[in-house]
Design an enzyme around this catalytic site. Structure first.
Site, PDB file in Angstrom:
ATOM      1  N   MET A 107      50.779 -30.838 123.208  1.00  0.00           N
ATOM      2  CA  MET A 107      50.090 -29.730 122.518  1.00  0.00           C
ATOM      3  C   MET A 107      50.782 -29.418 121.189  1.00  0.00           C
ATOM      4  O   MET A 107      51.373 -28.362 121.019  1.00  0.00           O
ATOM      5  CB  MET A 107      50.090 -28.490 123.432  1.00  0.00           C
ATOM      6  CG  MET A 107      49.350 -28.716 124.731  1.00  0.00           C
ATOM      7  SD  MET A 107      49.758 -27.487 126.018  1.00  0.00           S
ATOM      8  CE  MET A 107      51.317 -28.122 126.623  1.00  0.00           C
ATOM      9  N   GLN A 162      41.666 -22.667 124.159  1.00  0.00           N
ATOM     10  CA  GLN A 162      42.187 -21.638 123.252  1.00  0.00           C
ATOM     11  C   GLN A 162      41.056 -21.036 122.426  1.00  0.00           C
ATOM     12  O   GLN A 162      40.889 -19.807 122.356  1.00  0.00           O
ATOM     13  CB  GLN A 162      43.223 -22.254 122.307  1.00  0.00           C
ATOM     14  CG  GLN A 162      44.512 -22.729 122.950  1.00  0.00           C
ATOM     15  CD  GLN A 162      45.401 -23.463 121.950  1.00  0.00           C
ATOM     16  OE1 GLN A 162      44.939 -23.903 120.900  1.00  0.00           O
ATOM     17  NE2 GLN A 162      46.676 -23.603 122.268  1.00  0.00           N
ATOM     18  N   THR A 204      55.485 -25.922 123.446  1.00  0.00           N
ATOM     19  CA  THR A 204      54.528 -25.272 122.549  1.00  0.00           C
ATOM     20  C   THR A 204      54.792 -23.783 122.561  1.00  0.00           C
ATOM     21  O   THR A 204      55.141 -23.222 123.606  1.00  0.00           O
ATOM     22  CB  THR A 204      53.077 -25.537 122.989  1.00  0.00           C
ATOM     23  OG1 THR A 204      52.196 -24.585 122.379  1.00  0.00           O
ATOM     24  CG2 THR A 204      52.904 -25.435 124.484  1.00  0.00           C
ATOM     25  N   ASN A 205      54.658 -23.135 121.401  1.00  0.00           N
ATOM     26  CA  ASN A 205      54.768 -21.679 121.326  1.00  0.00           C
ATOM     27  C   ASN A 205      53.514 -21.004 121.868  1.00  0.00           C
ATOM     28  O   ASN A 205      53.582 -20.121 122.719  1.00  0.00           O
ATOM     29  CB  ASN A 205      54.978 -21.236 119.872  1.00  0.00           C
ATOM     30  CG  ASN A 205      56.397 -21.379 119.384  1.00  0.00           C
ATOM     31  OD1 ASN A 205      57.153 -20.416 119.314  1.00  0.00           O
ATOM     32  ND2 ASN A 205      56.775 -22.587 119.026  1.00  0.00           N
ATOM     33  N   THR A 206      52.357 -21.432 121.367  1.00  0.00           N
ATOM     34  CA  THR A 206      51.106 -20.733 121.665  1.00  0.00           C
ATOM     35  C   THR A 206      50.842 -20.623 123.155  1.00  0.00           C
ATOM     36  O   THR A 206      50.444 -19.561 123.656  1.00  0.00           O
ATOM     37  CB  THR A 206      49.923 -21.436 120.975  1.00  0.00           C
ATOM     38  OG1 THR A 206      50.113 -21.404 119.567  1.00  0.00           O
ATOM     39  CG2 THR A 206      48.609 -20.767 121.330  1.00  0.00           C
ATOM     40  N   CYS A 237      55.827 -22.296 115.605  1.00  0.00           N
ATOM     41  CA  CYS A 237      54.964 -23.392 116.025  1.00  0.00           C
ATOM     42  C   CYS A 237      55.728 -24.662 115.709  1.00  0.00           C
ATOM     43  O   CYS A 237      56.228 -24.826 114.587  1.00  0.00           O
ATOM     44  CB  CYS A 237      53.632 -23.359 115.284  1.00  0.00           C
ATOM     45  SG  CYS A 237      52.464 -24.623 115.823  1.00  0.00           S
ATOM     46  N   THR A 238      55.854 -25.550 116.677  1.00  0.00           N
ATOM     47  CA  THR A 238      56.714 -26.718 116.510  1.00  0.00           C
ATOM     48  C   THR A 238      56.380 -27.509 115.263  1.00  0.00           C
ATOM     49  O   THR A 238      57.266 -27.940 114.516  1.00  0.00           O
ATOM     50  CB  THR A 238      56.600 -27.632 117.749  1.00  0.00           C
ATOM     51  OG1 THR A 238      56.898 -26.876 118.910  1.00  0.00           O
ATOM     52  CG2 THR A 238      57.567 -28.791 117.642  1.00  0.00           C
ATOM     53  N   GLU A 239      55.092 -27.681 114.996  1.00  0.00           N
ATOM     54  CA  GLU A 239      54.693 -28.516 113.867  1.00  0.00           C
ATOM     55  C   GLU A 239      55.100 -27.937 112.520  1.00  0.00           C
ATOM     56  O   GLU A 239      55.227 -28.666 111.537  1.00  0.00           O
ATOM     57  CB  GLU A 239      53.177 -28.752 113.895  1.00  0.00           C
ATOM     58  CG  GLU A 239      52.667 -29.591 115.063  1.00  0.00           C
ATOM     59  CD  GLU A 239      52.367 -28.772 116.299  1.00  0.00           C
ATOM     60  OE1 GLU A 239      51.909 -29.349 117.299  1.00  0.00           O
ATOM     61  OE2 GLU A 239      52.607 -27.550 116.279  1.00  0.00           O
TER      62      GLU A 239
END
Length: 233
Positions: A11, A53, A84-86, A197-199
């Site tokens: 994700m 989501q 994932t953060n979300t 957010c990782t990205e």
């Protein structure tokens, strides 16, 4: 002996790759030599999760990720790391589904922010993370208040994540926009900024901010490696 870290990823896969890289770098940093992290990686299909989501089907997403976490546990994971953060929006359901420790990203990040003496921090993340209460409420438990960009900047941050970074695109123009937005958060009183957010870490870093940057992914990984090696939190 290092315990086995279960990575619940996909994700996006770009995020999972970053987690895997950092996990092994941190393990080698601590243990040296040819050491790497004992880990199990399970990936879900981000297209399915993204649709949940977008359509507000959070209960369905919680069930899917809880089931995936139990698969990791059965495979031998001694702890679960949600990459994932979300999707920490459904962390309680995941934690309740497994009998092994769940390494909570927001708790680890909040402890790092508080340890730096910061009480107000800016947050860059997906729209869900910036606008829902789950992240800010969890941070508040540690004495940290969260501020997020105002519109239309929240849309800019969100769209860059979903339309560019999760598609493997890193654009200079978007980096400039993020720099502008970070500077705006600092002017509004943010003493630091969380890359939530990782990205986002693929786009900006400490050099792009006038205030300290807290990379939630790296902090999360450090907490997990510490737990796997038996280091007290």
């Amino acid at each position: 002996m290092m315990r086995t870290i279960g990575l619940l990823g996909g994700m996006s896969w770009e995020s999972s790759a970053e987690y895997y890289r950092l996990l092994n770098e941190e393990t080698r940093k601590r243990l040296g030599g040819h050491h790497c992290a004992k880990s199990i990686l399970l990936t879900v299909d981000f297209a399915e999760i993204e649709a949940m989501q977008r359509e507000g089907r959070w209960d369905e997403a919680a069930d899917a990720l809880a089931e995936a976490a139990t698969t990791l546990e059965r495979a031998g994971a001694d702890m679960v790391l949600l990459c994932t953060n979300t999707m920490h929006r459904v962390a309680d359901a995941i934690e309740a589904a497994v009998g092994v420790p769940f390494v909570h990203l927001v708790d680890a990040t909040a402890r790092s922010v508080a340890a730096a003496g910061i009480t107000t921090v800016g947050l860059l993340a997906t729209r869900f993370t910036m606008e829902m209460d789950f992240y800010r409420d969890r941070m508040r438990r540690h004495g940290v208040e969260v501020v997020v960009p105002e519109e239309p900047d929240r849309t800019v941050v969100h769209d860059v994540i979903y339309q560019e970074l999760t598609q493997g695109r890193v654009e200079d123009c978007s980096r400039e926009e993020y720099r502008r937005i970070i500077a705006g958060l600092a002017r509004r009183g943010a003493q630091g900024v969380i890359l939530g957010c990782t990205e986002i870490t693929l786009l900006v870093g400490p050099a792009d901010s006038p205030v300290p940057v807290f990379d939630s992914t790296r902090i999360h990984v450090e907490a997990a490696v510490g737990m796997a090696l038996g280091v007290p939190v």
